[in-house]
Design a protein around this motif. Structure first.
Motif, short mmCIF file in Angstrom:
data_model
loop_
_atom_site.label_atom_id
_atom_site.label_comp_id
_atom_site.label_asym_id
_atom_site.label_seq_id
_atom_site.Cartn_x
_atom_site.Cartn_y
_atom_site.Cartn_z
N ARG A 280 25.07 -35.07 6.46
CA ARG A 280 25.79 -33.80 6.54
C ARG A 280 25.18 -32.73 5.64
NH1 ARG A 280 30.51 -31.84 8.56
NH2 ARG A 280 31.01 -33.84 9.50
N LEU A 281 25.16 -31.53 6.17
CA LEU A 281 24.70 -30.37 5.42
C LEU A 281 25.90 -29.52 5.04
CD1 LEU A 281 22.53 -28.21 4.53
CD2 LEU A 281 22.57 -27.40 6.88
N VAL A 282 26.07 -29.28 3.74
CA VAL A 282 27.09 -28.34 3.33
C VAL A 282 26.39 -27.03 3.01
CG1 VAL A 282 28.80 -27.74 1.58
CG2 VAL A 282 28.66 -30.07 2.44
N GLN A 283 26.64 -26.06 3.84
CA GLN A 283 25.98 -24.79 3.65
C GLN A 283 27.01 -23.80 3.14
OE1 GLN A 283 24.12 -23.10 7.17
NE2 GLN A 283 22.22 -22.93 6.05
N GLY A 284 26.71 -23.20 2.01
CA GLY A 284 27.66 -22.26 1.46
C GLY A 284 26.93 -21.25 0.62
N ASP A 285 27.37 -20.04 0.72
CA ASP A 285 26.75 -18.96 -0.01
C ASP A 285 26.79 -19.26 -1.51
OD1 ASP A 285 25.53 -16.59 -0.27
OD2 ASP A 285 27.06 -15.44 0.81
N ASP A 426 19.60 -32.39 13.43
CA ASP A 426 20.69 -33.29 13.80
C ASP A 426 21.71 -33.49 12.68
OD1 ASP A 426 19.14 -34.67 12.06
OD2 ASP A 426 19.34 -36.59 13.09
N LEU A 427 21.67 -32.66 11.65
CA LEU A 427 22.67 -32.81 10.60
C LEU A 427 24.02 -32.24 11.08
CD1 LEU A 427 21.03 -31.83 7.21
CD2 LEU A 427 20.88 -33.94 8.48
N GLU A 428 25.08 -32.89 10.64
CA GLU A 428 26.40 -32.31 10.84
C GLU A 428 26.53 -31.17 9.83
OE1 GLU A 428 28.47 -33.49 13.13
OE2 GLU A 428 27.00 -35.03 13.66
N LEU A 429 27.33 -30.21 10.17
CA LEU A 429 27.39 -29.03 9.31
C LEU A 429 28.80 -28.74 8.81
CD1 LEU A 429 25.66 -26.58 8.34
CD2 LEU A 429 26.39 -25.41 10.42
N SER A 430 28.93 -28.57 7.49
CA SER A 430 30.18 -28.03 6.94
C SER A 430 29.83 -26.69 6.30
CB SER A 430 30.74 -28.93 5.84
OG SER A 430 31.10 -30.19 6.35
N VAL A 431 30.60 -25.69 6.62
CA VAL A 431 30.30 -24.38 6.05
C VAL A 431 31.38 -23.98 5.06
CG1 VAL A 431 29.89 -21.95 6.57
CG2 VAL A 431 29.11 -23.69 8.16
N LEU A 432 30.96 -23.60 3.86
CA LEU A 432 31.92 -23.07 2.89
C LEU A 432 31.99 -21.56 3.10
CD1 LEU A 432 31.02 -25.04 -0.37
CD2 LEU A 432 32.71 -25.58 1.37
N ASP A 433 32.98 -21.15 3.90
CA ASP A 433 33.01 -19.74 4.29
C ASP A 433 34.07 -18.98 3.50
OD1 ASP A 433 35.17 -21.01 5.34
OD2 ASP A 433 34.73 -20.53 7.43
N GLU A 434 34.40 -19.50 2.35
CA GLU A 434 35.46 -18.89 1.57
C GLU A 434 35.03 -18.95 0.10
OE1 GLU A 434 40.15 -20.12 0.80
OE2 GLU A 434 38.95 -21.19 2.25
N LEU A 435 35.11 -17.85 -0.59
CA LEU A 435 34.73 -17.88 -2.00
C LEU A 435 35.96 -18.19 -2.83
CD1 LEU A 435 32.34 -14.80 -2.37
CD2 LEU A 435 31.75 -17.22 -2.14
#
Ligand code: ADP
Ligand code: MG
Length: 681
Positions: A280-285, A426-435
């Motif tokens: 899993r990829l956690v992508q967050g600003d 093929d990574l699953e993605l979680s996005v941190l879209d909240e600061l």
């Protein structure tokens, strides 16, 4: 063509062992490497112009004959100077050469010559200093190669010319004919010959388009195969039976955001499924709180008897993660260690032993983690921070230290979707879209250097209120200059409103220990102004620093600026970012204005891609992909085309075993065999 990769460059005339070493510096070992070493740009000697018509301030080619030439004479410092008067039939110009006494013969030979350089008008006279000169029959378009000290472009050109003669008559083209037709691409033979020695600039375009297509296609085929190799990793050896994330959250000094909670529960779900390991990829600003997510997952993993390895790209970051995690984890009996390159041998031995016998639960570190003597008793979770900085092989080296461990990747650089697909596929993605709450927008201003003095006053005001500032100076010229220019900068601050502030210096050439010491001083408030090259870009967290000033902002990509800006706005205080640039170009202004308008990293990344094309991305080497040569000159269109072409090819022939894909197979392996990008089987 394949056989040319087995022919060392020393087989070519005028390349002995010494010169071969210089070629090796450019990554050229074989004649094949040389054939695939493309010019950086070209000099146009094909249309000589008249002195009078020479474009102002630009290089051009003048055709003429020598009217007068005096023998070379010595001047100061053992230099020689050679002057001649050149006439184009109408006007005259003086040409001056330094340290090239041997040109006297050519200049006095009476033949028509070409002079490549910049014509300057000085009063009634024209002059050209240190041009390249050549006999008329050399007219045409000349390649200019990337160079290294001691190996000028014309030596590479000479070698490339010889290599062209060795090309097989019928060259195997890795791109199947059908594909070339579909996308309107020229043959490999044409592309190779013309990229080195084009007749027209159209040739260059045609050749580049094809080569870029080939390179991106091969890249995507290779990435896809690496991923499919990973997918076979079977069932995870460890699973989470009980979820401890709530327990962990209750120990945090803050309430996690909704996005953080979601990301953690997505990870826990992956890890408790009992099926294939998490990927899993956690992508967050920047500032979205990825560390806490990693820590929560880590905590649950350890409580379920797994060991965790947490790899960060720099020592500063590894130390920072260690400090924040160990505070939380040590208090509940979890054993955390820090392992980096600068840890003493004896200490390393102790840490390794404790990892091997399972005494240590969590190890945080840099690339040192993938060194051979590190092994685990039960590595169940591998976390990498700022993932795109690691090469594919570094990633898999750490993973291979466990038995199908769970993988958690954290990325702060908001990579545009098109490219993320290619890299993380093929990574699953979680996005941190909240600061986290209470964060304020970082106000960003674009100023020119005339306003710099006032900006320093602004910094001073905030420092008086107890805040701290970063000033980033990009490298000027070569990296040897790095230290000098940053030190000079600090010196200059003495005659500004910042004169009596406590300054610190951080640059890439410093020893990790010294860097850490400076960072520690900045963290603890002993430094007011931290002058730095871009080493602070990744992940550094000092909430009291509220102003980021960036010199020569035009030299950075937008995403890089966004990363830098992310170092401020981390605390409760209002933060500012000041971009200093004297660049007047429209695109530059437009790009920098995007920074002033938005704080949304994904929007910035997309905008950057739109304004500059994928070139910067491929050129920046921040992606962990193998090194690309022509892709940086490619367009979004080619990127999209190669994406669909790769999908089509692999659907049909996943292992590239068909006869018509043999060339693609060979080139894919070749691209991925280079340093840091991992081997394909
Ligand atoms: P990044 O995503 O850039 O890695 P960090 O994990 O470094 O961000 O977090 C940035 C800062 O925000 C840290 O000081 C961290 O302690 C703090 N933080 C993280 N999550 C929260 C939250 N939910 N509420 C308040 N502060 C938080
Ligand atoms: Mg971080």
């Amino acid at each position: 063509m394949a056989s040319l990769f087995n022919m060392p460059v020393t087989e070519l005339k005028k390349i002995g062992a010494k010169r071969a070493e210089l070629f090796a510096k450019l990554g050229i070992y074989s004649v094949g490497d040389l054939v695939r070493f493309y010019p950086r740009t070209y000099e146009d000697w094909s249309k000589p112009c008249r002195i009078e018509d020479a474009p102002e301030g630009m290089v051009c080619c003048i055709g003429g004959y020598v009217e007068r030439v005096s023998p070379p004479s010595r001047i100061r410092g053992g230099m020689t100077i050679l002057k001649a008067v050149v006439c184009d039939g109408n006007d005259r110009m003086t040409v001056t050469f330094f340290n090239q006494p041997y040109l006297y013969d050519l200049l006095s030979s009476g033949v028509d010559l070409l002079f490549y350089g910049t014509v300057k008008k000085a009063g009634y006279y024209y002059e050209m200093t240190a041009p390249t000169v050549s006999a008329l029959q050399k007219a045409g378009i000349h390649p200019v190669y990337p160079q290294t000290a001691g190996l000028p472009s014309r030596h590479i050109e000479d070698a490339a010319k010889q290599a062209m003669k060795l090309l097989p008559e019928k060259m195997n083209d890795p791109l199947p004919e059908e594909l070339r037709e579909k996308y309107g691409l020229c043959s490999l033979d044409f592309a190779i010959r013309k990229i080195h020695f084009p007749d027209t600039f159209d040739d260059v375009e045609t050749a580049r388009k094809r080569l870029a297509f080939e390179e991106l296609l091969i890249l995507q085929l290779g990435m896809a195969r690496l991923k499919s190799g990973r997918r076979d990793s079977g069932t995870a050896a460890n699973r989470i039976v009980q979820d401890y994330s709530q327990e962990f959250f209750s120990m945090l000094p803050f309430e996690p955001t909704g996005a953080q909670k979601r990301a953690v529960s997505e990870c826990i779900a992956d890890m408790s499924s009992g099926g294939s390991p998490m990927n899993r990829l956690v992508q967050g600003d920047v500032g979205s709180g990825k560390t806490a997510v990693a820590a929560a997952v880590c905590y649950s993993a350890v409580k379920n008897n797994m060991q965790c390895a947490f790899m960060a790209p720099t020592e500063i970051l590894a130390a920072q993660h260690y400090n924040s995690l160990s505070q939380l984890l040590l208090s509940c009996g979890i054993k955390v260690e820090l392992l980096t390159g600068s840890v003493k041998q004896k200490e390393k031995k102790r840490i390794c032993a404790a990892l091997e016998n399972g005494e240590t639960d969590v190890v945080i570190g840099t690339h040192a983690l993938i060194s051979e003597n590190v092994s685990f008793s039960n590595l169940g979770l591998v976390i990498t921070d700022e993932q795109h900085r690691f090469g594919v092989s570094q990633r898999s080296a750490l993973i291979s230290k466990g038995k199908s461990p769970h993988i958690l990747v954290m990325s702060a650089t908001p990579i545009p979707r098109t490219l993320a697909l290619m890299i993380f596929g093929d990574l699953e993605l979680s996005v941190l879209d909240e600061l986290p709450p209470g964060r304020q927008k970082v106000d960003t201003f674009l100023i020119d250097s005339a306003k710099r003095f006032r900006a320093f006053g602004f910094l001073k005001k905030h420092i008086n209120e107890g805040r701290q500032c970063y000033i980033v100076c990009p490298l000027v010229g070569q990296s040897e200059m790095e230290l000098e220019s940053a030190e000079e900068y600090i010196e200059k601050l003495r005659s500004t409103p910042l004169a009596d502030c406590r300054t610190g210096l951080l640059h890439g050439k410093m020893k990790p220990k010294d860097k850490e010491a400076v960072m520690a001083d900045f963290s603890s408030g002993k430094i007011d102004v931290l002058v730095s090259t871009t080493v602070i870009e990744v992940g550094v967290d000092v909430p009291n620093a509220t102003i980021m000033m960036i010199e020569n902002a035009e030299r950075f990509g937008l995403s890089q600026l966004h990363q830098l800006r992310g170092r401020v706005g981390r605390g409760k205080e209002k933060s500012y970012c000041i971009l200093v640039s004297d660049h007047q170009g429209d695109t530059t202004r437009q790009r920098l204005t995007v920074m002033c308008k938005t704080n949304d990293g994904f929007r910035i990344a997309d905008e950057d891609l739109r304004l500059r094309g994928p070139g910067d991305f491929f050129g920046s080497r921040q992606h962990g992909l193998p090194e690309l040569k022509v892709a940086s000159m490619s367009s979004m269109e080619i990127l999209d085309q190669t994406q669909s072409a790769a999908v089509e090819i692999l659907r049909d022939d996943p292992m590239l075993e068909k006869k018509e894909h043999r060339g693609l197979n060979f080139e894919t392996k070749r691209l991925f065999s280079k340093t840091g990008s991992g081997q394909l089987q």
